[in-house]
Design a protein around this motif. Structure first.
Motif, PDB file in Angstrom:
ATOM      1  N   GLY A 197      66.067  88.992 -66.819  1.00 48.86           N
ATOM      2  CA  GLY A 197      65.111  89.714 -67.654  1.00 48.86           C
ATOM      3  C   GLY A 197      65.755  90.679 -68.628  1.00 48.86           C
ATOM      4  O   GLY A 197      65.058  91.481 -69.262  1.00 48.86           O
ATOM      5  N   GLY A 198      67.072  90.624 -68.756  1.00 52.00           N
ATOM      6  CA  GLY A 198      67.766  91.552 -69.646  1.00 52.00           C
ATOM      7  C   GLY A 198      68.092  92.851 -68.938  1.00 52.00           C
ATOM      8  O   GLY A 198      67.752  93.060 -67.770  1.00 52.00           O
ATOM      9  N   GLY A 199      68.733  93.735 -69.635  1.00 52.10           N
ATOM     10  CA  GLY A 199      69.133  95.006 -69.048  1.00 52.10           C
ATOM     11  C   GLY A 199      70.491  94.909 -68.388  1.00 52.10           C
ATOM     12  O   GLY A 199      71.087  93.831 -68.275  1.00 52.10           O
ATOM     13  N   ALA A 200      70.990  96.040 -67.934  1.00 53.91           N
ATOM     14  CA  ALA A 200      72.318  96.100 -67.335  1.00 53.91           C
ATOM     15  C   ALA A 200      72.268  95.723 -65.865  1.00 53.91           C
ATOM     16  O   ALA A 200      71.292  96.005 -65.163  1.00 53.91           O
ATOM     17  CB  ALA A 200      72.906  97.499 -67.495  1.00 53.91           C
ATOM     18  N   SER A 201      73.335  95.101 -65.400  1.00 57.26           N
ATOM     19  CA  SER A 201      73.442  94.742 -63.990  1.00 57.26           C
ATOM     20  C   SER A 201      73.696  95.987 -63.151  1.00 57.26           C
ATOM     21  O   SER A 201      74.399  96.901 -63.568  1.00 57.26           O
ATOM     22  CB  SER A 201      74.589  93.746 -63.795  1.00 57.26           C
ATOM     23  N   ARG A 202      73.132  96.011 -61.957  1.00 53.21           N
ATOM     24  CA  ARG A 202      73.375  97.116 -61.030  1.00 53.21           C
ATOM     25  C   ARG A 202      73.946  96.583 -59.721  1.00 53.21           C
ATOM     26  O   ARG A 202      73.624  97.056 -58.635  1.00 53.21           O
ATOM     27  CB  ARG A 202      72.078  97.905 -60.787  1.00 53.21           C
ATOM     28  N   VAL A 203      74.814  95.589 -59.845  1.00 52.71           N
ATOM     29  CA  VAL A 203      75.470  95.007 -58.669  1.00 52.71           C
ATOM     30  C   VAL A 203      76.950  94.825 -58.978  1.00 52.71           C
ATOM     31  O   VAL A 203      77.334  94.540 -60.122  1.00 52.71           O
ATOM     32  CB  VAL A 203      74.831  93.654 -58.288  1.00 52.71           C
ATOM     33  N   GLN A 204      77.779  95.022 -57.963  1.00 57.38           N
ATOM     34  CA  GLN A 204      79.209  94.798 -58.143  1.00 57.38           C
ATOM     35  C   GLN A 204      79.841  94.374 -56.832  1.00 57.38           C
ATOM     36  O   GLN A 204      79.345  94.695 -55.748  1.00 57.38           O
ATOM     37  CB  GLN A 204      79.902  96.058 -58.667  1.00 57.38           C
ATOM     38  N   PHE A 205      80.960  93.631 -56.972  1.00 56.98           N
ATOM     39  CA  PHE A 205      81.714  93.191 -55.808  1.00 56.98           C
ATOM     40  C   PHE A 205      83.087  93.848 -55.832  1.00 56.98           C
ATOM     41  O   PHE A 205      83.734  93.945 -56.874  1.00 56.98           O
ATOM     42  CB  PHE A 205      81.866  91.671 -55.809  1.00 56.98           C
ATOM     43  N   VAL A 206      83.539  94.294 -54.648  1.00 50.98           N
ATOM     44  CA  VAL A 206      84.845  94.929 -54.504  1.00 50.98           C
ATOM     45  C   VAL A 206      85.549  94.302 -53.308  1.00 50.98           C
ATOM     46  O   VAL A 206      84.953  94.163 -52.237  1.00 50.98           O
ATOM     47  CB  VAL A 206      84.709  96.453 -54.283  1.00 50.98           C
ATOM     48  N   GLU A 207      86.797  93.914 -53.503  1.00 48.69           N
ATOM     49  CA  GLU A 207      87.589  93.354 -52.411  1.00 48.69           C
ATOM     50  C   GLU A 207      88.439  94.453 -51.793  1.00 48.69           C
ATOM     51  O   GLU A 207      89.284  95.056 -52.455  1.00 48.69           O
ATOM     52  CB  GLU A 207      88.479  92.222 -52.914  1.00 48.69           C
ATOM     53  N   MET A 208      88.237  94.708 -50.532  1.00 51.08           N
ATOM     54  CA  MET A 208      88.876  95.834 -49.851  1.00 51.08           C
ATOM     55  C   MET A 208      90.397  95.703 -49.811  1.00 51.08           C
ATOM     56  O   MET A 208      91.117  96.665 -50.078  1.00 51.08           O
ATOM     57  CB  MET A 208      88.325  95.962 -48.431  1.00 51.08           C
ATOM     58  N   ASN A 209      90.911  94.522 -49.487  1.00 53.63           N
ATOM     59  CA  ASN A 209      92.354  94.359 -49.326  1.00 53.63           C
ATOM     60  C   ASN A 209      93.129  94.644 -50.601  1.00 53.63           C
ATOM     61  O   ASN A 209      94.277  95.085 -50.555  1.00 53.63           O
ATOM     62  CB  ASN A 209      92.678  92.944 -48.829  1.00 53.63           C
ATOM     63  N   SER A 210      92.527  94.395 -51.732  1.00 51.91           N
ATOM     64  CA  SER A 210      93.225  94.602 -53.000  1.00 51.91           C
ATOM     65  C   SER A 210      93.343  96.077 -53.362  1.00 51.91           C
ATOM     66  O   SER A 210      94.058  96.433 -54.293  1.00 51.91           O
ATOM     67  CB  SER A 210      92.500  93.860 -54.126  1.00 51.91           C
ATOM     68  N   LEU A 211      92.630  96.937 -52.621  1.00 50.10           N
ATOM     69  CA  LEU A 211      92.615  98.360 -52.970  1.00 50.10           C
ATOM     70  C   LEU A 211      93.097  99.264 -51.844  1.00 50.10           C
ATOM     71  O   LEU A 211      93.339 100.452 -52.074  1.00 50.10           O
ATOM     72  CB  LEU A 211      91.189  98.780 -53.341  1.00 50.10           C
ATOM     73  N   LYS A 212      93.256  98.740 -50.626  1.00 49.62           N
ATOM     74  CA  LYS A 212      93.530  99.608 -49.485  1.00 49.62           C
ATOM     75  C   LYS A 212      94.891 100.296 -49.559  1.00 49.62           C
ATOM     76  O   LYS A 212      95.102 101.317 -48.906  1.00 49.62           O
ATOM     77  CB  LYS A 212      93.408  98.835 -48.183  1.00 49.62           C
ATOM     78  N   ALA A 213      95.821  99.761 -50.358  1.00 51.62           N
ATOM     79  CA  ALA A 213      97.137 100.395 -50.471  1.00 51.62           C
ATOM     80  C   ALA A 213      97.086 101.673 -51.299  1.00 51.62           C
ATOM     81  O   ALA A 213      97.979 102.509 -51.212  1.00 51.62           O
ATOM     82  CB  ALA A 213      98.139  99.417 -51.080  1.00 51.62           C
ATOM     83  N   GLN A 214      96.046 101.825 -52.087  1.00 48.58           N
ATOM     84  CA  GLN A 214      95.903 103.011 -52.945  1.00 48.58           C
ATOM     85  C   GLN A 214      94.885 103.963 -52.319  1.00 48.58           C
ATOM     86  O   GLN A 214      93.731 103.609 -52.149  1.00 48.58           O
ATOM     87  CB  GLN A 214      95.433 102.602 -54.340  1.00 48.58           C
TER      88      GLN A 214
END
Length: 241
Positions: free
Chosen positions: A107-124
């Motif tokens: 229906g248009g408009g901005a998305s309010r969903v996102q995916f994050v992979e934990m393993n790619s960020l846990k070192a930081q």
């Protein structure tokens, strides 16, 4: 539930009921349910002049089974006051979840969903929290703007609010003043403590800072007496009106 401890307790209790983790991964039902809850909470809040926005956080160890059905569920909650964060946990391949970051509402408009992979960020350190939460403020503001719902006036939690005093019959006047005195005393206690801390910090700066040479700091009792005198002067002026 309240806080992280409440979340963990609810998670443990869910498995005590005999539930078992299994495939395929299907997040459609929880998305639909979260949309209804978010809409209901906002409606209830509006009745009392408040506002409410919800965030759904989903943890998964695999890719969703049906991408088309997931997109349909996301489209169904696009008009609800809801942000969705999906976190991939474990060593699995989450290539099939990237469509969430590319999702555009039908229906248009901005998305309010996102995916994050934990393993790619846990070192930081702190990176996972930053990545999962960074989009929420803009999503919240974007939703309320799209619904033409301006924010409520800011509330100063520490502000002393005194209702205007109207002089009435002389018999009622003492009672009115007594009520105001009690209100000022009750609401002013926190402010008195804050001022005491500021004064204490000021005294420390006088002792240790460059501008404090040759000055004798006030004692704790002197500081307290000075603050009380200041508050009583304000109260006296109020009563005399």
């Amino acid at each position: 539930v309240e806080g992280v401890a409440g979340i963990l307790e609810a998670y443990k209790n869910a498995f005590k009921s005999g539930i078992a983790m299994s495939k395929p991964t299907n997040i459609c039902q929880v998305i639909n349910r979260a949309g209804k809850v978010a809409k209901s909470h906002l409606a209830s809040a509006k009745e009392s002049g408040d506002q409410q926005y919800s965030i759904l956080c989903i943890f998964t160890n695999g890719n969703v089974h049906n991408v088309d059905a997931t997109i349909e569920a996301l489209n169904g909650v696009q008009e609800d006051p809801l942000s969705i964060v999906v976190v991939g946990v474990g060593p699995g391949d989450f290539g099939g979840m990237q469509f969430l970051n590319e999702y555009q509402p039908s229906g248009g408009g901005a998305s309010r969903v996102q995916f994050v992979e934990m393993n790619s960020l846990k070192a930081q350190k702190g990176a996972l929290a930053d990545e999962t939460l960074k989009g929420i403020p803009d999503q919240l503001v974007g939703y309320f703007v799209s619904k033409n719902m301006p924010p409520n006036a800011p509330v100063e939690a520490d502000e002393i609010v005194i209702e205007p005093y109207k002089e009435e019959d002389e018999e009622e006047k003492p009672d009115k003043k007594n009520e105001m005195i009690e209100k000022v005393k009750e609401q002013g206690m926190r402010q008195l403590m804050r001022q005491g801390k500021r004064m204490l910090d000021k005294q420390k700066r006088k002792i240790f800072g460059r501008g404090g040479r040759g000055r004798r700091p006030l004692s704790g009792q002197q500081m307290f007496d000075k603050l009380v005198d200041k508050q009583m002067n304000k109260l006296t002026k109020l009563i005399s009106k």
